[in-house]
Design a protein around this motif. Sequence first.
Motif, mmCIF file in Angstrom:
data_model
loop_
_atom_site.group_PDB
_atom_site.id
_atom_site.type_symbol
_atom_site.label_atom_id
_atom_site.label_comp_id
_atom_site.label_asym_id
_atom_site.label_seq_id
_atom_site.Cartn_x
_atom_site.Cartn_y
_atom_site.Cartn_z
ATOM 1 N N LEU A 42 0.855 -1.175 0.000
ATOM 2 C CA LEU A 42 0.000 0.000 0.000
ATOM 3 C C LEU A 42 0.892 1.227 0.000
ATOM 4 N N LYS A 43 0.667 2.107 -0.955
ATOM 5 C CA LYS A 43 1.370 3.387 -0.993
ATOM 6 C C LYS A 43 0.353 4.466 -0.652
ATOM 7 N N ASP A 47 -3.905 11.782 3.044
ATOM 8 C CA ASP A 47 -4.749 11.268 4.127
ATOM 9 C C ASP A 47 -5.946 10.488 3.605
ATOM 10 N N SER A 48 -6.390 10.788 2.378
ATOM 11 C CA SER A 48 -7.614 10.164 1.870
ATOM 12 C C SER A 48 -7.390 9.241 0.669
ATOM 13 N N VAL A 75 -7.408 -3.531 2.366
ATOM 14 C CA VAL A 75 -8.624 -2.711 2.419
ATOM 15 C C VAL A 75 -8.983 -2.402 3.876
ATOM 16 N N ALA A 76 -8.863 -3.389 4.749
ATOM 17 C CA ALA A 76 -9.152 -3.165 6.165
ATOM 18 C C ALA A 76 -8.219 -2.110 6.757
ATOM 19 N N GLU A 77 -6.949 -2.163 6.385
ATOM 20 C CA GLU A 77 -5.995 -1.150 6.871
ATOM 21 C C GLU A 77 -6.357 0.237 6.339
ATOM 22 N N ARG A 81 -7.269 3.551 8.585
ATOM 23 C CA ARG A 81 -6.547 4.822 8.442
ATOM 24 C C ARG A 81 -7.452 5.968 8.009
ATOM 25 N N GLY A 82 -8.687 5.684 7.657
ATOM 26 C CA GLY A 82 -9.598 6.718 7.182
ATOM 27 C C GLY A 82 -9.418 7.062 5.714
#
Length: 130
Positions: A42-43, A47-48, A75-77, A81-82
């Motif tokens: 994941l990169k 923030d979004s 996806v859960a992470e 993280r929002g």
Amino acid sequence: MFATSPPESVHALDPEALAHSSITFWSARDAETGELLGIGALKQHSDSLAELKSMRTSAAARGRGVASAVLGAIVAECRARGIRELKLETGAENYFAPARAMYAKHGFLISAPFADYTDDPNSVYFTLAL
């Protein structure tokens, strides 16, 4: 990826890039043997917004749900993280058809290029709204 795509269309991260602080890396291993079955990264761009990178499953693990499990963890992470959008780039060649089908099965929709990507006939871009 160089075996299946033209060099200018390869966007895979090398080991040094995967070690960057903006990258979180997952691996899936066989519980009994410790054999590496699959990976994903994941990169985080902001923030979004995050990008799914370097998803791979070993040939021996294909069809066993490994890619879906790694994707589910990522996806859960993102949700934790929002992050509101998860995007990815994958190949347009037939070799990548199973990957494209898996992303579509998990709710990703084909979208426009993002971040530093440009229109490329060898790439397909996907977005998942979270």
